[in-house]
Design a protein around this motif. Sequence first.
Motif, mmCIF file in Angstrom:
data_model
loop_
_atom_site.group_PDB
_atom_site.id
_atom_site.type_symbol
_atom_site.label_atom_id
_atom_site.label_comp_id
_atom_site.label_asym_id
_atom_site.label_seq_id
_atom_site.Cartn_x
_atom_site.Cartn_y
_atom_site.Cartn_z
ATOM 1 N N LEU A 110 0.202 46.863 25.298
ATOM 2 C CA LEU A 110 0.697 45.494 25.274
ATOM 3 C C LEU A 110 0.978 45.032 26.689
ATOM 4 C CD1 LEU A 110 3.369 45.397 22.411
ATOM 5 C CD2 LEU A 110 1.002 44.634 22.304
ATOM 6 N N SER A 111 0.739 43.739 26.924
ATOM 7 C CA SER A 111 1.198 43.098 28.151
ATOM 8 C C SER A 111 2.461 42.330 27.776
ATOM 9 C CB SER A 111 0.124 42.148 28.682
ATOM 10 O OG SER A 111 0.613 41.423 29.780
ATOM 11 N N ILE A 112 3.606 42.741 28.317
ATOM 12 C CA ILE A 112 4.863 42.112 27.930
ATOM 13 C C ILE A 112 5.439 41.291 29.086
ATOM 14 C CG2 ILE A 112 5.343 44.049 26.369
ATOM 15 C CD1 ILE A 112 7.702 44.769 28.261
ATOM 16 N N THR A 113 6.142 40.244 28.713
ATOM 17 C CA THR A 113 6.847 39.404 29.680
ATOM 18 C C THR A 113 8.320 39.375 29.301
ATOM 19 O OG1 THR A 113 4.896 38.012 30.009
ATOM 20 C CG2 THR A 113 7.023 37.095 30.672
ATOM 21 N N ILE A 114 9.178 39.706 30.252
ATOM 22 C CA ILE A 114 10.620 39.680 30.029
ATOM 23 C C ILE A 114 11.231 38.688 31.009
ATOM 24 C CG2 ILE A 114 12.770 41.015 30.071
ATOM 25 C CD1 ILE A 114 11.069 43.539 29.608
ATOM 26 N N ILE A 115 12.052 37.771 30.500
ATOM 27 C CA ILE A 115 12.808 36.854 31.357
ATOM 28 C C ILE A 115 14.287 37.137 31.161
ATOM 29 C CG2 ILE A 115 13.384 34.439 31.806
ATOM 30 C CD1 ILE A 115 10.574 33.681 31.048
ATOM 31 N N ALA A 116 15.007 37.381 32.264
ATOM 32 C CA ALA A 116 16.413 37.781 32.176
ATOM 33 C C ALA A 116 17.142 37.381 33.452
ATOM 34 C CB ALA A 116 16.516 39.292 31.960
ATOM 35 N N PRO A 117 18.489 37.370 33.418
ATOM 36 C CA PRO A 117 19.250 37.175 34.654
ATOM 37 C C PRO A 117 18.938 38.286 35.658
ATOM 38 C CG PRO A 117 20.659 36.889 32.730
ATOM 39 C CD PRO A 117 19.366 37.423 32.229
ATOM 40 N N THR A 118 18.948 37.935 36.939
ATOM 41 C CA THR A 118 18.536 38.896 37.972
ATOM 42 C C THR A 118 19.434 40.126 38.027
ATOM 43 O OG1 THR A 118 19.824 37.587 39.551
ATOM 44 C CG2 THR A 118 17.461 37.158 39.442
ATOM 45 N N GLY A 119 20.677 40.014 37.560
ATOM 46 C CA GLY A 119 21.592 41.158 37.603
ATOM 47 C C GLY A 119 21.156 42.314 36.719
ATOM 48 N N TYR A 120 20.233 42.064 35.794
ATOM 49 C CA TYR A 120 19.783 43.123 34.877
ATOM 50 C C TYR A 120 18.426 43.697 35.270
ATOM 51 C CZ TYR A 120 23.475 41.195 31.911
ATOM 52 O OH TYR A 120 24.684 40.763 31.427
ATOM 53 N N THR A 121 17.925 43.329 36.436
ATOM 54 C CA THR A 121 16.591 43.775 36.835
ATOM 55 C C THR A 121 16.479 45.298 36.837
ATOM 56 O OG1 THR A 121 16.382 41.809 38.236
ATOM 57 C CG2 THR A 121 14.814 43.592 38.615
ATOM 58 N N GLY A 122 17.462 45.979 37.417
ATOM 59 C CA GLY A 122 17.419 47.441 37.525
ATOM 60 C C GLY A 122 17.393 48.126 36.175
ATOM 61 N N THR A 123 18.274 47.710 35.259
ATOM 62 C CA THR A 123 18.341 48.364 33.953
ATOM 63 C C THR A 123 17.084 48.088 33.129
ATOM 64 O OG1 THR A 123 19.746 48.710 32.010
ATOM 65 C CG2 THR A 123 19.566 46.463 32.790
ATOM 66 N N LEU A 124 16.473 46.903 33.324
ATOM 67 C CA LEU A 124 15.235 46.592 32.603
ATOM 68 C C LEU A 124 14.073 47.422 33.138
ATOM 69 C CD1 LEU A 124 15.527 42.708 32.245
ATOM 70 C CD2 LEU A 124 15.646 44.400 30.411
ATOM 71 N N MET A 125 14.009 47.607 34.443
ATOM 72 C CA MET A 125 12.955 48.441 35.025
ATOM 73 C C MET A 125 13.100 49.882 34.547
ATOM 74 S SD MET A 125 12.889 46.834 38.899
ATOM 75 C CE MET A 125 11.678 47.975 39.533
ATOM 76 N N GLU A 126 14.342 50.354 34.460
ATOM 77 C CA GLU A 126 14.592 51.716 33.976
ATOM 78 C C GLU A 126 14.131 51.869 32.523
ATOM 79 O OE1 GLU A 126 18.420 54.605 33.004
ATOM 80 O OE2 GLU A 126 18.713 52.741 34.103
ATOM 81 N N LEU A 127 14.434 50.857 31.689
ATOM 82 C CA LEU A 127 14.037 50.899 30.279
ATOM 83 C C LEU A 127 12.519 50.933 30.139
ATOM 84 C CD1 LEU A 127 14.586 50.591 27.205
ATOM 85 C CD2 LEU A 127 14.620 48.116 27.574
ATOM 86 N N CYS A 128 11.826 50.081 30.862
ATOM 87 C CA CYS A 128 10.368 50.000 30.738
ATOM 88 C C CYS A 128 9.679 51.255 31.263
ATOM 89 C CB CYS A 128 9.838 48.769 31.477
ATOM 90 S SG CYS A 128 10.350 47.203 30.734
#
Length: 595
Positions: free
Chosen positions: A401-419
Amino acid sequence: MQSAQIRNTSIIAHIDHGKSTLADRMLEICGAVDPREMRAQFLDSMDLERERGITIKLQSVRLDYKGHTINLIDTPGHVDFGYEVSRSLAACESVILLVDAAQGIEAQTLANCYLAIENELEVVVALNKIDLPAAEPERRAQEIEQVLGISASDVLHVSAKTGSGVAELLDAVVERTPIPQGSSDEPLQALIFDSHFDQYRGVVSSVRVMNGRLRAGDQIRFMQVRSDREADEVGVWRPRPTPVAELGPGEVGYLVAGMKNVAEARSGETVTTSRNGAVEPLAGYQEPKSMVFCGLYPIDGDEFAALRDALERLQVSDSSFSYQPESSGALGFGFRCGFLGLLHMEIVRERLEREFGVSLITTAPSVAYLVELSNGEEVEVDNPSAMPAASEVSGIREPMLSITIIAPTGYTGTLMELCQARRGEMTKMKYLSPERVELGYRLPLAEIVVDFFDQLKSRTQGYASLDYEPDGYAVSDLTKVDILLQHEPVDAFSSIVHRTNAYAYGRRMTTKLKELIPRQQFDVPIQAAIGGKIIARETVKAFRKDVTAKLYGGGDVTRKRKLLENQKAGKKKMKAIGRVDVPQEAFISALRLED
């Protein structure tokens, strides 16, 4: 009716941005519903929609506004029901793109906007919820101009809750929506974009007339299935079904033709007249491709025929899921069903149980893998029990899948870790504003289908939004994990997982089954295996009857030993010929999706 007076539009937006509430205000302004009958989310007619607070099925309604007729379609917002959105766009010349004034652009906002642009539709953008204390309409309008390229001066400000600005939005729809093209002198061409089954009238189809006229009493032909019928009733949704004499070019309404066979009225079908009809059918729709698969089995085997009939009837209103018969040694006869996503799967299962009264066991969700065999052939496997033996497999490719996530910048690190924990590869990272970031990843579909969305929401306190689309296949190190009871594999518990996750899956299933399977007259080994290699094991200990209790005063030691030896021999024989009794409740609990 003159085409110049007709406007066809649909409301599209990210989930929970207020589409159904906006439709309510439009119904009130246009006087389509008696004030005594009005209720919140009026167009959401299913109990399931009202309980969950989401739109599952698109709904169309005809509104009269300032001498014009507006055919409005309210669409779902969840990514799993994107197929409903694409179907509605084929019946329209414009869309109302709704954006939350507090949250701004979300992932589905982008996806729906691009879908409308691809269909060459006029986009009328409106910022909703301007009455909220957290609303920032001016800032969000600038964000829309920066990201979507639509001028901030063209963005309307509305509140679907209070009704503020809704009349101005209707004016903009009338002004900006192109007049539908089509000729009443041409042969009839009408596109079916939705259908549902009515137990009294048969199949009721929502249609958009492109050319010609559709009249009640006409002999009509369904071009793709080559079936001739009589149009028993033609009408429009106001929003109650209201019969009319005919539908002309550009009009949207419904058709009843006494059909009991659900396959005749599939979405994308072209309706014409039996005599002097159209030569070519309309383009229709691209068939949706199932992404998630699971087995549906009736708890009571006698309900198999009822389940088959229920699936047939449900498919007429939701053509985006597929099914075919299959059998399981543990669960009996059932169906292998394909869905667009997990929520879609959950909704279909719940509709089957509620609307048709069928009690179901659902197997664990899986995806369709492309398996390359040693002889060079390639087969698609959507059921772990159908996976060829490891010796016959030379490689496995899994859907991506090609996924797109839009979120507040403060969560960038935790989202990168999850992916990255889900084997994802970053494809883009773009700052929409100093406070919001757009992340793009390529991830295996199998890593998404279980709990990715829940993890995404919990790690970002609900602020992140997700959109995805298929992105081909990739070679991966996958393996099939079998669960064995008494050394016999149970196909319902088998799963295809990445080799690095195989041990964890095996350990989790064996531990869980040990708690669920009742004790037998003999020890029951529960094993997880890859091929011939056991990777995890638990044992359900046997009952033990005190065979020496009847001996007076403890009895002679030789007599006691003899009784114990006889018991041991009996248990050994029982183990050799005994069959493990697994209650249905154990299957239901072990296969529960949320676990």
